[in-house]
Design a protein around this motif. Sequence first.
Motif, mmCIF file in Angstrom:
data_model
loop_
_atom_site.group_PDB
_atom_site.id
_atom_site.type_symbol
_atom_site.label_atom_id
_atom_site.label_comp_id
_atom_site.label_asym_id
_atom_site.label_seq_id
_atom_site.Cartn_x
_atom_site.Cartn_y
_atom_site.Cartn_z
ATOM 1 N N UNK A 117 0.869 -1.143 0.319
ATOM 2 C CA UNK A 117 -0.120 -0.089 -0.018
ATOM 3 C C UNK A 117 0.906 1.119 0.022
ATOM 4 N N UNK A 118 2.021 1.190 0.707
ATOM 5 C CA UNK A 118 2.571 2.583 0.976
ATOM 6 C C UNK A 118 3.483 3.004 -0.451
ATOM 7 N N UNK A 119 3.987 1.704 -1.043
ATOM 8 C CA UNK A 119 4.618 1.872 -2.416
ATOM 9 C C UNK A 119 3.719 2.484 -3.353
ATOM 10 N N UNK A 120 2.296 1.831 -3.485
ATOM 11 C CA UNK A 120 1.374 2.433 -4.355
ATOM 12 C C UNK A 120 1.056 3.451 -4.281
ATOM 13 N N UNK A 121 0.885 4.144 -2.889
ATOM 14 C CA UNK A 121 0.356 5.468 -2.783
ATOM 15 C C UNK A 121 1.591 6.507 -2.880
ATOM 16 N N UNK A 122 2.910 5.985 -2.848
ATOM 17 C CA UNK A 122 3.968 7.078 -3.320
ATOM 18 C C UNK A 122 4.093 7.174 -4.712
ATOM 19 N N UNK A 123 3.885 5.899 -5.433
ATOM 20 C CA UNK A 123 4.067 5.970 -6.947
ATOM 21 C C UNK A 123 2.827 6.605 -7.392
ATOM 22 N N UNK A 124 1.787 6.656 -7.069
ATOM 23 C CA UNK A 124 0.499 7.378 -7.505
ATOM 24 C C UNK A 124 0.737 8.778 -7.262
ATOM 25 N N UNK A 125 1.105 9.148 -5.962
ATOM 26 C CA UNK A 125 1.288 10.594 -5.856
ATOM 27 C C UNK A 125 2.502 11.244 -6.542
ATOM 28 N N UNK A 126 3.357 10.532 -6.874
ATOM 29 C CA UNK A 126 4.611 11.308 -7.675
ATOM 30 C C UNK A 126 4.281 11.530 -9.174
ATOM 31 N N UNK A 127 3.203 10.403 -9.488
ATOM 32 C CA UNK A 127 3.059 10.385 -10.937
ATOM 33 C C UNK A 127 4.062 10.223 -12.143
ATOM 34 N N UNK A 128 4.968 9.740 -11.620
ATOM 35 C CA UNK A 128 6.063 9.211 -12.893
ATOM 36 C C UNK A 128 5.748 7.774 -13.102
ATOM 37 N N UNK A 129 6.317 7.578 -14.212
ATOM 38 C CA UNK A 129 6.038 6.144 -14.817
ATOM 39 C C UNK A 129 6.800 5.033 -13.916
ATOM 40 N N UNK A 130 6.294 3.887 -13.887
ATOM 41 C CA UNK A 130 6.886 2.710 -13.060
ATOM 42 C C UNK A 130 6.928 1.385 -13.739
ATOM 43 N N UNK A 131 7.792 0.580 -13.494
ATOM 44 C CA UNK A 131 7.858 -0.737 -13.848
ATOM 45 C C UNK A 131 8.144 -1.538 -12.837
ATOM 46 N N UNK A 132 7.448 -2.666 -12.739
ATOM 47 C CA UNK A 132 7.302 -3.665 -11.538
ATOM 48 C C UNK A 132 8.662 -4.623 -12.055
ATOM 49 N N UNK A 133 9.450 -4.970 -10.993
ATOM 50 C CA UNK A 133 10.416 -6.091 -10.999
ATOM 51 C C UNK A 133 9.583 -7.432 -10.670
ATOM 52 N N UNK A 134 10.231 -8.435 -11.416
ATOM 53 C CA UNK A 134 10.808 -8.431 -12.497
ATOM 54 C C UNK A 134 10.150 -7.679 -13.733
#
Length: 158
Positions: A117-134
């Motif tokens: 949840x915390x990572x998801x919230x950070x990524x959503x708040x930042x609004x930058x593209x992301x890619x999941x590992x792997x």
Amino acid sequence: MENLLGSGKLNEEGSSGGADSHSESGSAPTLRVLIVDDDEVVLSVTTEVIRALGYEPDEARDGAEALAKINETEYDAILCDLRMPVMDGEVLFRVLQERKPHIAKRVIFSTGDTGAQSSHQILKRLGAPFIAKPFNMDELDALIKSVAPARKQSESES
């Protein structure tokens, strides 16, 4: 050649597309990609993936080291882990937004923790593209092309 960091391999033949992968064609890679990750294995494999995609990789082990490199070198894309010691990806991104907003637009976050949840919230708040590992090589390539400056993309495609 689908998921790359999960297996530790780049392709079925065991080839990593190492440093000599571009010498045959005689063309130098045009897009410079900074990889920021504190995990040495992930950093090493990702560097080889970036090289195999035809880009010029550089490495940093945390946000502070990345910031120092960004101050000295113009990167076309920055692939940055979200959670790291010293300076994490979120802090690096915020510093770039303040000091170098044109570079902040080139950040792609990578994380193996997208379900938290915390990572998801950070990524959503930042609004930058992301890619999941792997990550998937084609998806990574598309993301790099999407954040790289347009003039560099046209040079690399010619």
